[in-house]
Motif scaffolding. Structure first.
Motif, PDB file in Angstrom:
ATOM      1  N   ASP A 162      13.863  15.346 -12.006  1.00  8.98           N
ATOM      2  CA  ASP A 162      13.845  14.167 -12.871  1.00  8.98           C
ATOM      3  C   ASP A 162      12.420  13.580 -12.897  1.00  8.98           C
ATOM      4  OD1 ASP A 162      14.178  11.791 -14.222  1.00  8.98           O
ATOM      5  OD2 ASP A 162      15.988  11.196 -13.132  1.00  8.98           O
ATOM      6  N   ALA A 163      11.718  13.807 -13.998  1.00 14.47           N
ATOM      7  CA  ALA A 163      10.330  13.357 -14.110  1.00 14.47           C
ATOM      8  C   ALA A 163      10.204  11.833 -14.048  1.00 14.47           C
ATOM      9  CB  ALA A 163       9.720  13.868 -15.415  1.00 14.47           C
ATOM     10  N   SER A 164      11.269  11.117 -14.365  1.00 14.44           N
ATOM     11  CA  SER A 164      11.225   9.658 -14.335  1.00 14.44           C
ATOM     12  C   SER A 164      11.357   9.110 -12.914  1.00 14.44           C
ATOM     13  CB  SER A 164      12.334   9.069 -15.209  1.00 14.44           C
ATOM     14  OG  SER A 164      13.614   9.332 -14.658  1.00 14.44           O
ATOM     15  N   LYS A 165      11.663   9.994 -11.943  1.00 15.99           N
ATOM     16  CA  LYS A 165      11.832   9.570 -10.554  1.00 15.99           C
ATOM     17  C   LYS A 165      10.895  10.282  -9.575  1.00 15.99           C
ATOM     18  CE  LYS A 165      15.970   8.786  -9.001  1.00 15.99           C
ATOM     19  NZ  LYS A 165      17.371   8.934  -8.570  1.00 15.99           N
ATOM     20  N   ASP A 166      10.377  11.433  -9.967  1.00 19.94           N
ATOM     21  CA  ASP A 166       9.609  12.273  -9.047  1.00 19.94           C
ATOM     22  C   ASP A 166       8.223  11.683  -8.765  1.00 19.94           C
ATOM     23  OD1 ASP A 166       8.667  14.288  -7.473  1.00 19.94           O
ATOM     24  OD2 ASP A 166       8.608  15.807  -9.051  1.00 19.94           O
ATOM     25  N   ILE A 167       7.933  11.378  -7.506  1.00 21.89           N
ATOM     26  CA  ILE A 167       6.653  10.765  -7.155  1.00 21.89           C
ATOM     27  C   ILE A 167       5.565  11.795  -6.831  1.00 21.89           C
ATOM     28  CG2 ILE A 167       7.751   8.667  -6.311  1.00 21.89           C
ATOM     29  CD1 ILE A 167       7.275   9.694  -3.455  1.00 21.89           C
ATOM     30  N   LEU A 168       5.912  13.068  -6.751  1.00 27.24           N
ATOM     31  CA  LEU A 168       4.902  14.088  -6.491  1.00 27.24           C
ATOM     32  C   LEU A 168       3.878  14.126  -7.629  1.00 27.24           C
ATOM     33  CD1 LEU A 168       6.736  17.226  -5.042  1.00 27.24           C
ATOM     34  CD2 LEU A 168       5.339  15.554  -3.838  1.00 27.24           C
ATOM     35  N   GLY A 169       2.616  14.270  -7.272  1.00 25.66           N
ATOM     36  CA  GLY A 169       1.574  14.300  -8.296  1.00 25.66           C
ATOM     37  C   GLY A 169       1.113  12.926  -8.728  1.00 25.66           C
ATOM     38  N   LYS A 170       1.633  11.879  -8.087  1.00 23.20           N
ATOM     39  CA  LYS A 170       1.173  10.517  -8.361  1.00 23.20           C
ATOM     40  C   LYS A 170       0.203  10.112  -7.258  1.00 23.20           C
ATOM     41  CE  LYS A 170       4.252  10.605 -11.634  1.00 23.20           C
ATOM     42  NZ  LYS A 170       4.826  11.927 -11.326  1.00 23.20           N
ATOM     43  N   SER A 171      -0.310   8.897  -7.324  1.00 19.86           N
ATOM     44  CA  SER A 171      -1.190   8.405  -6.263  1.00 19.86           C
ATOM     45  C   SER A 171      -0.787   6.992  -5.868  1.00 19.86           C
ATOM     46  CB  SER A 171      -2.652   8.427  -6.717  1.00 19.86           C
ATOM     47  OG  SER A 171      -2.835   7.601  -7.851  1.00 19.86           O
ATOM     48  N   VAL A 172      -1.189   6.625  -4.665  1.00 22.26           N
ATOM     49  CA  VAL A 172      -0.956   5.266  -4.165  1.00 22.26           C
ATOM     50  C   VAL A 172      -2.298   4.544  -4.180  1.00 22.26           C
ATOM     51  CG1 VAL A 172       0.015   3.869  -2.307  1.00 22.26           C
ATOM     52  CG2 VAL A 172       0.749   6.249  -2.585  1.00 22.26           C
ATOM     53  N   ILE A 173      -2.321   3.395  -4.822  1.00 22.86           N
ATOM     54  CA  ILE A 173      -3.554   2.604  -4.920  1.00 22.86           C
ATOM     55  C   ILE A 173      -3.370   1.259  -4.212  1.00 22.86           C
ATOM     56  CG2 ILE A 173      -5.055   1.297  -6.487  1.00 22.86           C
ATOM     57  CD1 ILE A 173      -5.708   4.191  -6.633  1.00 22.86           C
ATOM     58  N   VAL A 174      -4.346   0.922  -3.377  1.00 25.96           N
ATOM     59  CA  VAL A 174      -4.395  -0.399  -2.745  1.00 25.96           C
ATOM     60  C   VAL A 174      -5.477  -1.205  -3.454  1.00 25.96           C
ATOM     61  CG1 VAL A 174      -4.849  -1.688  -0.621  1.00 25.96           C
ATOM     62  CG2 VAL A 174      -3.670   0.523  -0.522  1.00 25.96           C
ATOM     63  N   HIS A 175      -5.158  -2.459  -3.757  1.00 17.63           N
ATOM     64  CA  HIS A 175      -6.076  -3.320  -4.495  1.00 17.63           C
ATOM     65  C   HIS A 175      -6.708  -4.388  -3.601  1.00 17.63           C
ATOM     66  CE1 HIS A 175      -5.047  -1.939  -8.627  1.00 17.63           C
ATOM     67  NE2 HIS A 175      -3.911  -1.607  -8.039  1.00 17.63           N
ATOM     68  N   GLU A 176      -7.856  -4.858  -4.040  1.00 19.63           N
ATOM     69  CA  GLU A 176      -8.579  -5.894  -3.308  1.00 19.63           C
ATOM     70  C   GLU A 176      -7.845  -7.224  -3.352  1.00 19.63           C
ATOM     71  OE1 GLU A 176     -13.229  -7.010  -3.046  1.00 19.63           O
ATOM     72  OE2 GLU A 176     -12.338  -7.224  -5.048  1.00 19.63           O
ATOM     73  N   GLY A 177      -7.198  -7.493  -4.488  1.00 19.46           N
ATOM     74  CA  GLY A 177      -6.534  -8.777  -4.671  1.00 19.46           C
ATOM     75  C   GLY A 177      -5.017  -8.699  -4.646  1.00 19.46           C
ATOM     76  N   VAL A 178      -4.415  -9.761  -5.165  1.00 13.16           N
ATOM     77  CA  VAL A 178      -2.955  -9.927  -5.139  1.00 13.16           C
ATOM     78  C   VAL A 178      -2.364  -9.668  -6.518  1.00 13.16           C
ATOM     79  CG1 VAL A 178      -1.088 -11.570  -4.682  1.00 13.16           C
ATOM     80  CG2 VAL A 178      -3.179 -11.652  -3.325  1.00 13.16           C
ATOM     81  N   ASP A 179      -1.230  -8.992  -6.547  1.00 14.62           N
ATOM     82  CA  ASP A 179      -0.477  -8.796  -7.798  1.00 14.62           C
ATOM     83  C   ASP A 179       0.236 -10.103  -8.131  1.00 14.62           C
ATOM     84  OD1 ASP A 179       1.277  -8.077  -9.835  1.00 14.62           O
ATOM     85  OD2 ASP A 179       1.808  -6.161  -8.922  1.00 14.62           O
ATOM     86  N   ASP A 180      -0.055 -10.652  -9.319  1.00 16.21           N
ATOM     87  CA  ASP A 180       0.595 -11.915  -9.705  1.00 16.21           C
ATOM     88  C   ASP A 180       1.925 -11.685 -10.415  1.00 16.21           C
ATOM     89  OD1 ASP A 180      -0.020 -11.099 -12.302  1.00 16.21           O
ATOM     90  OD2 ASP A 180      -1.613 -12.573 -12.591  1.00 16.21           O
ATOM     91  N   PHE A 181       2.308 -10.419 -10.609  1.00 16.97           N
ATOM     92  CA  PHE A 181       3.592 -10.004 -11.197  1.00 16.97           C
ATOM     93  C   PHE A 181       3.790 -10.429 -12.650  1.00 16.97           C
ATOM     94  CE2 PHE A 181       4.787 -10.543  -6.585  1.00 16.97           C
ATOM     95  CZ  PHE A 181       4.764  -9.190  -6.292  1.00 16.97           C
ATOM     96  N   SER A 182       2.740 -10.939 -13.275  1.00 22.76           N
ATOM     97  CA  SER A 182       2.910 -11.379 -14.664  1.00 22.76           C
ATOM     98  C   SER A 182       1.817 -10.860 -15.594  1.00 22.76           C
ATOM     99  CB  SER A 182       2.974 -12.907 -14.739  1.00 22.76           C
ATOM    100  OG  SER A 182       1.805 -13.490 -14.198  1.00 22.76           O
TER     101      SER A 182
END
Length: 200
Positions: A162-182
């Motif tokens: 299921d390509a809509s669920k498979d996390i292989l081939g993706k990346s994890v990114i950490v950001h300097e700031g905070v996600d404001d969710f909007s």
């Protein structure tokens, strides 16, 4: 009387079982034991196949001193992400899954945008307004520069069809700031200071 009755039944059961075993040849008993052992072995193999685990290291980006690793484990239809970091500034930092498994750029932009196979707007995970499949959220870093986050979902899988669920081939990114969710499309989380490719 009840105890005597039960004792009698157990005695008869033992005698019957003993007779049955006496009438069974040694070869048949070996076959039965072999079959049972094979079934147990098959069950153990199936259980082992149900658990998938990947651990990958983070690369520091944008001049940061970040280091750490992230482990993904899939079991019983859910994937658990456990990430640990050091070398970060104290406070909250955003973390997301991004669409490309590419950490080659010094600023992490080679990872592309947030992983969003359903073409939804950015938001907090579980929000009725919508969220990306990569919208994990924020984690806290202490005064020593160390932080961690654990996240579990049934909306991911490791190496499934299921390509809509498979996390292989993706990346994890950490950001300097905070996600404001909007803020669209990425939560205004600032520079990409860490990157890890999810691969086997």
């Amino acid at each position: 009387m009840k105890r005597i009755f039960l004792s009698g039944i157990l005695t008869l059961a033992f005698v019957f079982t003993g007779c049955k075993n006496e009438n069974t040849t040694a070869e048949e008993r070996v076959d039965e034991n072999t079959n049972l052992t094979q079934e147990d072995s098959d069950m153990m193999m199936e259980e082992e196949e149900e658990v998938k685990e990947i651990t990958v290291q983070f690369q520091a980006k944008s001049g940061s001193t970040l280091s750490g690793n992230v482990t993904f484990m899939e079991e019983d239809g859910e994937v658990t992400m456990n990430a640990k970091f050091s070398g970060l500034k104290e406070g909250m930092h955003a973390i997301h899954l991004h669409e490309k498994g590419d950490c080659s750029a010094d600023d992490g932009t080679s990872a592309g945008g947030h992983w969003n196979p359903s073409n939804k707007q950015h938001g907090e995970w579980g929000s009725a307004k919508g969220y990306h499949s990569g919208d994990i959220g924020n984690f806290d870093v202490n005064a020593e520069g160390k932080g961690s986050i654990t996240f579990t979902t049934d909306e991911w899988c490791i190496g499934c069809d299921d390509a809509s669920k498979d996390i292989l081939g993706k990346s994890v990114i950490v950001h300097e700031g905070v996600d404001d969710f909007s803020s669209q499309p990425s939560g205004a989380a600032g520079k990409r200071i860490g990157c890890a490719v999810i691969n086997m």
